[in-house]
Scaffold this motif. Structure first.
Motif, PDB file in Angstrom:
ATOM      1  N   ALA A  27       0.832  -1.205   0.000  1.00  0.00           N
ATOM      2  CA  ALA A  27       0.000   0.000   0.000  1.00  0.00           C
ATOM      3  C   ALA A  27       0.866   1.254   0.000  1.00  0.00           C
ATOM      4  N   PRO A  28       0.656   2.136  -0.972  1.00  0.00           N
ATOM      5  CA  PRO A  28       1.492   3.329  -0.998  1.00  0.00           C
ATOM      6  C   PRO A  28       1.125   4.256   0.153  1.00  0.00           C
ATOM      7  N   SER A  29       2.136   4.764   0.841  1.00  0.00           N
ATOM      8  CA  SER A  29       1.877   5.678   1.935  1.00  0.00           C
ATOM      9  C   SER A  29       1.609   7.063   1.350  1.00  0.00           C
ATOM     10  N   THR A  30       0.549   7.701   1.839  1.00  0.00           N
ATOM     11  CA  THR A  30       0.222   9.016   1.309  1.00  0.00           C
ATOM     12  C   THR A  30       0.917  10.116   2.097  1.00  0.00           C
ATOM     13  N   ARG A  31       1.451   9.749   3.273  1.00  0.00           N
ATOM     14  CA  ARG A  31       2.122  10.751   4.093  1.00  0.00           C
ATOM     15  C   ARG A  31       3.628  10.547   4.031  1.00  0.00           C
ATOM     16  N   LYS A  32       4.339  11.659   4.085  1.00  0.00           N
ATOM     17  CA  LYS A  32       5.801  11.553   4.072  1.00  0.00           C
ATOM     18  C   LYS A  32       6.302  11.316   5.492  1.00  0.00           C
ATOM     19  N   PRO A  33       7.366  10.529   5.647  1.00  0.00           N
ATOM     20  CA  PRO A  33       7.912  10.344   6.992  1.00  0.00           C
ATOM     21  C   PRO A  33       8.287  11.690   7.613  1.00  0.00           C
ATOM     22  N   ILE A  34       8.032  11.818   8.898  1.00  0.00           N
ATOM     23  CA  ILE A  34       8.421  13.032   9.609  1.00  0.00           C
ATOM     24  C   ILE A  34       9.950  13.034   9.726  1.00  0.00           C
ATOM     25  N   SER A  35      10.550  14.149   9.380  1.00  0.00           N
ATOM     26  CA  SER A  35      12.006  14.272   9.411  1.00  0.00           C
ATOM     27  C   SER A  35      12.381  15.437  10.316  1.00  0.00           C
ATOM     28  N   LEU A  36      13.663  15.527  10.610  1.00  0.00           N
ATOM     29  CA  LEU A  36      14.143  16.646  11.423  1.00  0.00           C
ATOM     30  C   LEU A  36      13.867  17.995  10.754  1.00  0.00           C
ATOM     31  N   PRO A  37      14.127  18.143   9.438  1.00  0.00           N
ATOM     32  CA  PRO A  37      13.781  19.417   8.788  1.00  0.00           C
ATOM     33  C   PRO A  37      12.286  19.753   8.893  1.00  0.00           C
ATOM     34  N   ARG A  38      11.441  18.719   8.834  1.00  0.00           N
ATOM     35  CA  ARG A  38       9.988  18.948   8.935  1.00  0.00           C
ATOM     36  C   ARG A  38       9.621  19.457  10.335  1.00  0.00           C
ATOM     37  N   ILE A  39      10.248  18.893  11.346  1.00  0.00           N
ATOM     38  CA  ILE A  39       9.995  19.334  12.721  1.00  0.00           C
ATOM     39  C   ILE A  39      10.460  20.778  12.893  1.00  0.00           C
ATOM     40  N   GLN A  40      11.630  21.070  12.346  1.00  0.00           N
ATOM     41  CA  GLN A  40      12.173  22.441  12.416  1.00  0.00           C
ATOM     42  C   GLN A  40      11.225  23.421  11.720  1.00  0.00           C
ATOM     43  N   GLU A  41      10.705  22.992  10.555  1.00  0.00           N
ATOM     44  CA  GLU A  41       9.784  23.834   9.785  1.00  0.00           C
ATOM     45  C   GLU A  41       8.493  24.101  10.569  1.00  0.00           C
ATOM     46  N   MET A  42       7.987  23.078  11.240  1.00  0.00           N
ATOM     47  CA  MET A  42       6.774  23.260  12.052  1.00  0.00           C
ATOM     48  C   MET A  42       7.032  24.271  13.164  1.00  0.00           C
TER      49      MET A  42
END
Ligand SMILES: Nc1nc(=O)c2c([nH]1)NC[C@@H]1CN(c3ccc(C(=O)N[C@@H](CCC(=O)O)C(=O)O)cc3)CN21
Ligand SMILES: CC(C)C(=O)C(=O)O
Ligand SMILES: [Mg+2]
Length: 300
Positions: A27-42
């Motif tokens: 099953a293709p995942s529709t969400r991208k894994p949470i990464s350190l840059p993503r946390i920083q961006e949030m």
């Protein structure tokens, strides 16, 4: 009707097990894994970061499916899973066992959560070398980041780990591993002198490369100030008011199951839900829209 591990009704029976139906491996995942840059961006954008503890594969998969971005395998497992009165007795082996279980659960559910492993008492206090050996055990068990308690002396440990490629979450305020030195589970950083020490320690930790810091039982104005002052280190509050970059709660607490009295910063999200996944979704929504934590209940 068969349920898959995330609590949804299964759409096909191609992956049936005696215990339910798993999502197809492809099953293709529709969400991208949470990464350190993503946390920083949030943190930069002011989008609230959600974190819950989990100690096993199934609850980790359900929390992930509910939209929880960060899963902490907390040494609080010593209290909620092992029945101890403190986290002091938890071993690195215990932490590795639970971290592996959670990592497997996330993998099986094709989860996207950022996985943090708590370094237990005695596994990083001796030396930088001991710390990296212990951190490596949790990283090899599947953690993406390790967390360690304390400020001041921990700065050089954090820098040593970060320089070697291990993302680090710091932890200031009430640090449960030092409960016997602190004299109990009580609010920290009250008064100007204590607040100044915490601010200094937080800045040192950010400069050493810590990309997150848990603030536990810290007065709300102080944690809000730290959040503004630390652009590169996302603050995650627990009993620290609503002004932090994110929130964390112990899983059992937010599901309303406990061995004794809950800390007063806890909210039972099962009261506004009809399933565990629903309670987790309510938690995510409440953190995101700023209705948890509540000013009146969570101000020290
Ligand atoms: N189930 C659980 N939830 C947690 O939040 C948690 C753990 N375990 N284990 C590790 C630490 C310990 N924590 C604790 C434990 C007790 C209190 C507590 O009893 N607080 C009281 C007293 C406050 C005071 O004396 O000022 C409170 O009413 O909040 C708070 C945090 C937070 N962490
Ligand atoms: C309460 C959180 C921050 C923790 O350290 C734990 O669960 O062990
Ligand atoms: Mg902990």
């Amino acid at each position: 009707m068969a349920l898959n591990p995330t609590g949804e009704q299964a759409s096909s029976a191609t992956n049936a097990t005696p215990y339910g139906t798993l999502p197809p491996a492809s099953a293709p995942s529709t969400r991208k894994p949470i990464s350190l840059p993503r946390i920083q961006e949030m943190h930069t954008r002011g989008e609230k970061i959600t974190m819950l503890t989990a100690y096993d594969a199934t609850f980790a998969a359900v929390a992930d499916a509910a939209g929880v971005e960060c899963i902490l395998v907390g040494d609080s497992l010593g209290m909620v899973c092992q029945g101890r009165h403190s986290t002091v007795g938890v071993t690195l082996e215990d932490m590795a066992y639970h971290t592996e279980s959670v990592a497997r659960g996330l993998r099986r559910a094709q989860g996207t959560a950022w996985l943090i492993g708590d370094l237990p008492f005695g596994s990083y206090q001796e030396s930088k070398e001991q710390a990296i050996r212990s951190a490596s055990v949790l990283m090899q068990a599947g953690a993406h980041m390790v967390k360690l308690e304390g400020g001041g002396w921990t700065t050089e440990v954090v820098q040593f780990l970060v320089q070697r490629g291990i993302p680090v979450c710091a932890h200031l305020g009430l640090t449960p591993q030092t409960v016997h030195a602190l004299g109990g589970y009580r609010v920290q950083g009250r008064g100007d002198a204590a607040a100044d020490i915490m601010k200094k320690q937080a800045h040192e930790l950010q400069d050493a490369g810590a990309s997150m810091v848990v603030l536990e039982m810290v007065p709300a104005p102080l944690s809000a100030e730290l959040t503004r002052e630390l652009p590169h280190c996302a603050t995650i509050g627990i009993g620290a008011g609503k002004g932090t970059a994110g929130q964390v709660l112990v899983l059992h607490d937010m599901l309303g199951v406990n061995l004794g009295k809950n800390p007063k910063f806890v909210r039972n999200f099962m009261l506004e839900a009809t399933s565990i996944r629903g309670a987790m979704e309510a938690y995510v929504a409440a953190v995101k829209n700023g209705s948890f934590p509540d000013d009146a209940v969570h101000a020290w």
